[in-house]
Enzyme design. Structure first.
Site, PDB file in Angstrom:
ATOM      1  N   TYR A   1       7.139  -9.282  -7.824  1.00 16.76           N
ATOM      2  CA  TYR A   1       6.456  -8.178  -7.146  1.00 16.76           C
ATOM      3  C   TYR A   1       6.124  -7.089  -8.165  1.00 16.76           C
ATOM      4  O   TYR A   1       5.731  -7.408  -9.279  1.00 16.76           O
ATOM      5  CB  TYR A   1       7.312  -7.678  -5.970  1.00 16.76           C
ATOM      6  CG  TYR A   1       6.437  -6.994  -4.946  1.00 16.76           C
ATOM      7  CD1 TYR A   1       5.438  -7.700  -4.279  1.00 16.76           C
ATOM      8  CD2 TYR A   1       6.561  -5.642  -4.677  1.00 16.76           C
ATOM      9  CE1 TYR A   1       4.601  -7.085  -3.372  1.00 16.76           C
ATOM     10  CE2 TYR A   1       5.733  -5.013  -3.762  1.00 16.76           C
ATOM     11  CZ  TYR A   1       4.752  -5.736  -3.115  1.00 16.76           C
ATOM     12  OH  TYR A   1       3.911  -5.116  -2.228  1.00 16.76           O
TER      13      TYR A   1
ATOM     14  N   ARG B   1      -6.538  -0.741  -0.443  1.00 13.83           N
ATOM     15  CA  ARG B   1      -5.757   0.157  -1.312  1.00 13.83           C
ATOM     16  C   ARG B   1      -4.549  -0.596  -1.840  1.00 13.83           C
ATOM     17  O   ARG B   1      -3.434  -0.427  -1.370  1.00 13.83           O
ATOM     18  CB  ARG B   1      -5.319   1.401  -0.532  1.00 13.83           C
ATOM     19  CG  ARG B   1      -4.781   2.517  -1.431  1.00 13.83           C
ATOM     20  CD  ARG B   1      -4.016   3.543  -0.624  1.00 13.83           C
ATOM     21  NE  ARG B   1      -2.883   2.976   0.067  1.00 13.83           N
ATOM     22  CZ  ARG B   1      -1.708   2.696  -0.509  1.00 13.83           C
ATOM     23  NH1 ARG B   1      -1.553   2.898  -1.813  1.00 13.83           N
ATOM     24  NH2 ARG B   1      -0.722   2.182   0.196  1.00 13.83           N
TER      25      ARG B   1
ATOM     26  N   LYS C   1       5.086 -10.185  -0.825  1.00 12.43           N
ATOM     27  CA  LYS C   1       5.979  -9.592   0.179  1.00 12.43           C
ATOM     28  C   LYS C   1       6.764 -10.674   0.915  1.00 12.43           C
ATOM     29  O   LYS C   1       7.977 -10.544   1.133  1.00 12.43           O
ATOM     30  CB  LYS C   1       5.170  -8.775   1.187  1.00 12.43           C
ATOM     31  CG  LYS C   1       4.648  -7.458   0.655  1.00 12.43           C
ATOM     32  CD  LYS C   1       5.727  -6.395   0.641  1.00 12.43           C
ATOM     33  CE  LYS C   1       5.147  -5.041   0.268  1.00 12.43           C
ATOM     34  NZ  LYS C   1       6.144  -3.971   0.227  1.00 12.43           N
TER      35      LYS C   1
ATOM     36  N   GLU D   1      -0.171  -4.050   5.421  1.00  8.39           N
ATOM     37  CA  GLU D   1       0.109  -3.851   4.002  1.00  8.39           C
ATOM     38  C   GLU D   1      -1.139  -3.397   3.253  1.00  8.39           C
ATOM     39  O   GLU D   1      -2.193  -4.042   3.324  1.00  8.39           O
ATOM     40  CB  GLU D   1       0.635  -5.152   3.395  1.00  8.39           C
ATOM     41  CG  GLU D   1       1.212  -5.002   2.013  1.00  8.39           C
ATOM     42  CD  GLU D   1       2.471  -4.158   1.976  1.00  8.39           C
ATOM     43  OE1 GLU D   1       2.663  -3.422   0.996  1.00  8.39           O
ATOM     44  OE2 GLU D   1       3.266  -4.240   2.934  1.00  8.39           O
ATOM     45  N   ASP D   2      -1.036  -2.272   2.569  1.00  7.66           N
ATOM     46  CA  ASP D   2      -2.064  -1.770   1.652  1.00  7.66           C
ATOM     47  C   ASP D   2      -3.425  -1.587   2.312  1.00  7.66           C
ATOM     48  O   ASP D   2      -4.462  -1.976   1.759  1.00  7.66           O
ATOM     49  CB  ASP D   2      -2.169  -2.696   0.432  1.00  7.66           C
ATOM     50  CG  ASP D   2      -0.993  -2.500  -0.524  1.00  7.66           C
ATOM     51  OD1 ASP D   2      -0.144  -1.651  -0.232  1.00  7.66           O
ATOM     52  OD2 ASP D   2      -0.921  -3.199  -1.538  1.00  7.66           O
TER      53      ASP D   2
ATOM     54  N   ASP E   1       4.419  -1.009   5.998  1.00  2.79           N
ATOM     55  CA  ASP E   1       5.422  -0.813   4.959  1.00  2.79           C
ATOM     56  C   ASP E   1       5.068   0.340   4.039  1.00  2.79           C
ATOM     57  O   ASP E   1       5.952   1.047   3.556  1.00  2.79           O
ATOM     58  CB  ASP E   1       5.593  -2.097   4.149  1.00  2.79           C
ATOM     59  CG  ASP E   1       6.718  -1.981   3.129  1.00  2.79           C
ATOM     60  OD1 ASP E   1       7.830  -1.607   3.528  1.00  2.79           O
ATOM     61  OD2 ASP E   1       6.475  -2.256   1.946  1.00  2.79           O
ATOM     62  N   ASP E   2       3.790   0.560   3.777  1.00  5.51           N
ATOM     63  CA  ASP E   2       3.378   1.648   2.893  1.00  5.51           C
ATOM     64  C   ASP E   2       3.745   3.006   3.489  1.00  5.51           C
ATOM     65  O   ASP E   2       4.032   3.951   2.757  1.00  5.51           O
ATOM     66  CB  ASP E   2       1.877   1.594   2.632  1.00  5.51           C
ATOM     67  CG  ASP E   2       1.454   0.258   2.075  1.00  5.51           C
ATOM     68  OD1 ASP E   2       1.924  -0.108   0.991  1.00  5.51           O
ATOM     69  OD2 ASP E   2       0.664  -0.446   2.744  1.00  5.51           O
TER      70      ASP E   2
ATOM     71  N   ASN F   1       2.971   3.509  -7.914  1.00  2.00           N
ATOM     72  CA  ASN F   1       2.938   2.189  -8.548  1.00  2.00           C
ATOM     73  C   ASN F   1       1.507   1.855  -8.949  1.00  2.00           C
ATOM     74  O   ASN F   1       0.557   2.364  -8.359  1.00  2.00           O
ATOM     75  CB  ASN F   1       3.427   1.113  -7.560  1.00  2.00           C
ATOM     76  CG  ASN F   1       4.939   1.046  -7.461  1.00  2.00           C
ATOM     77  OD1 ASN F   1       5.614   1.052  -8.464  1.00  2.00           O
ATOM     78  ND2 ASN F   1       5.456   1.009  -6.246  1.00  2.00           N
TER      79      ASN F   1
END
Length: 554
Positions: free
Chosen positions: A87, A140, A158, A230-231, A253-254, A393
């Protein structure tokens, strides 16, 4: 031959002579026999021969494609070494190179042109029993921006962590990329790009597409299927979470995972500072969805500590590219308005720090190096133990390195990053800075939710996860500057988080698995994926450890 070609069955040179003869594969491999532990040692030796992390990532991907149990044993028992490869930060580079690295399907690509037929696309996936879906539209990806179809590397990574860190069976997990185009001109002109070659579809058509996708997942796999966002881009992430969180078993999760791991870091730091969360004055550098998620969860925890929600929000200041979030601005969105202050939109971070004198500085800006020496020195001048969380990140996007943080605060800061960094030596003392990695949070939350067959995921679950993580930080770890347990303990933490969530779910009558397990820890451990080899000669063509009914195991 299936036992050599199927990654779920293949054991490589670990097949015994008896198995080789009975399965008809005798002579198809060299005569040597190796235990699984010997194979793990061999894999580690191969990894050490590579200098570049991306080459290690490719090797691990190929290992997973040929020998699933060996891959997960290697990763699960060597989390600290393998997590940065599987990851962040390596997965970011893998996403950038996804087009030239693509070899075989590891998930589903559903395009905007499949609208009206999404359920049919889901039926094409070869596994009918899915418990967890992680999906992205690639807008993103980490701090790298719009990567379109290249964002598929994130759901794949993930879900590998779902298995390695929480014991989900890999064939119960499904990565999905929703390809609605990309606004990244460089990708649209890249001959290696594997996604749709047009700009992003937005608006009503996009919303109808997401609606159909969510409905199709539940129709295909059941109402208690976990669906992780996610993202997604800033304009969609919080909006879609609000739209679906009370209709589906879903979380982002973000927003929520990042918030929980940040709260865990604060709770652990309180053991050093002897403060409560509500004692801090907090300044965010960055006011996107991740920052808002952290602010909202910190607010909820302050309310639990006994102050009003309005008082809690007054303790939180936020700043983005256009300056401090203020009531006079007309470009605010969503929950940003909760944290707006009666203040001019000042853009100079150092001036803001000198004015409001925060005790806690959080970076969620993806602006590498934004926390300059003068800023760090200012934080140290106003606080004996300033909290510096540089969460962006990948590594190149981090607001400051731990070396800079310790040097310019005279070693007094309490530091946390979103990316892994090596140990720091300052003033003859070794610091082991902790990584605020969402991997501490989302696997355990998902494990508890799926096992209890919960249909909706409240913020309380993420507070529970944060408390569990902070409770499991050892005093020796705190003394060396780490706010989190060692990475190799994540799997144990996931079980503890899942246990606490199941307790909460049954007490609040939202669990739908009956009868309620009497010994939840034993129940959870009995349902974890077994990455150790099992005998291939069972007298039947099935997998003994994976024959339970749907939704009764992970």
């Amino acid at each position: 031959m299936d036992h050599l070609k199927n990654p779920r069955l293949n054991k490589g040179l670990a097949f015994t002579l008896e198995e080789r003869q009975a399965l008809g594969i005798h002579g198809l491999q060299p005569a040597a026999q190796r235990t699984q532990d010997e194979q793990v040692a061999n894999c580690k030796a191969v990894l050490e021969s590579y200098n570049q992390p991306i080459n290690k990532y490719v090797y691990l991907t190929e290992l997973k494609d040929r020998n699933e149990k060996l891959f997960f044993k290697l990763v699960s028992e060597n989390i600290e070494e393998m997590l940065p490869i599987v990851y962040t930060p390596t997965v970011g580079l893998a996403c950038l190179k996804f087009g030239i690295m693509y070899r075989r399907p590891h998930g589903l690509f559903v395009t905007i042109h499949d609208k009206g037929h999404i359920y049919d696309i889901l039926q094409n996936w070869h596994e009918p029993d899915i418990h967890a879906v992680v999906f992205t539209d690639g807008e993103r990806i980490l701090g790298l921006g719009d990567l379109g179809a290249y964002g598929m590397g994130i759901p794949i990574g993930k879900l590998a962590l779902y298995t390695a860190l929480a014991g989900f069976k890999p064939h119960h997990c499904l990565p999905i990329c929703l390809d609605v185009g990309t606004d990244n001109k460089q990708l649209l002109e890249d001959r290696h790009y594997v996604g749709l070659r047009h700009t992003r579809v937005r608006g009503e058509i996009y919303d109808e597409f997401i609606d159909e996708f969510m409905t199709a997942i539940v129709k295909r796999y059941g109402q208690d299927t976990l669906i992780q966002f996610e993202d997604f881009g800033t304009a969609n992430a919080a909006r879609l979470l609000k739209r679906y969180r009370n209709k589906y078993c879903t979380f982002n999760d973000d927003i929520q995972g990042t918030a929980a791991v940040s709260l865990a870091g604060v709770l652990a730091s309180n053991r050093i500072t002897k403060k409560k969360v509500s004692d801090h004055k907090i300044l965010f550098y960055g006011a996107g969805t991740a920052a808002i998620g952290i602010a909202d969860l910190l607010t909820e925890f302050m309310v639990r500590e006994g102050i009003s929600r309005e008082e809690a929000r007054q303790r939180i200041y936020m700043m983005d590219i256009n300056g401090i979030i203020s009531t006079g601005r007309n470009d605010l969105f969503g929950h940003q308005t909760y944290y707006a202050k009666d203040h001019s939109p000042e853009k100079d971070l150092l001036k803001i720090i000198n004015e409001i004198k925060p005790s806690f500085l959080i970076g969620a800006s993806t602006q590498g190096g934004a926390f300059t020496p003068p800023i760090l020195k200012a934080m140290a001048s106003y606080n004996d133990r300033p909290l510096i969380f540089a969460l962006s990140n990948p590594t190149i996007k981090t607001e400051c390195t731990p070396q800079d943080a310790y040097e310019h605060t005279e070693g007094r800061c309490i530091y946390c990053s979103g990316s892994p960094f090596p140990d720091v030596i300052y003033n003859n003392k070794v610091y082991k800075p902790g990584q605020g990695n969402n991997s501490y949070i989302f696997p355990g939350v998902a494990l508890g939710v799926v096992l209890a067959q919960v249909h909706h995921i409240p913020d309380e679950y993420f507070i529970i996860a944060a408390e569990v993580i902070s409770e499991n930080v050892l005093e020796d770890e705190l003394a060396m500057g780490s706010l989190f347990p060692g990475l190799n303990h994540i799997r144990d933490c996931s079980v503890k988080i899942a246990t606490r969530i199941m307790d909460y779910a049954y007490k609040n009558n939202v669990a739908t698995l009956y009868p309620e397990p009497k010994d939840k820890i034993k129940f959870i451990k009995s349902n974890l994926y077994n990455y150790n080899y099992i005998p291939s000669l069972t007298g039947r063509w099935s997998w003994p450890d994976e024959s339970n009914e749907k939704k009764e195991t992970c």
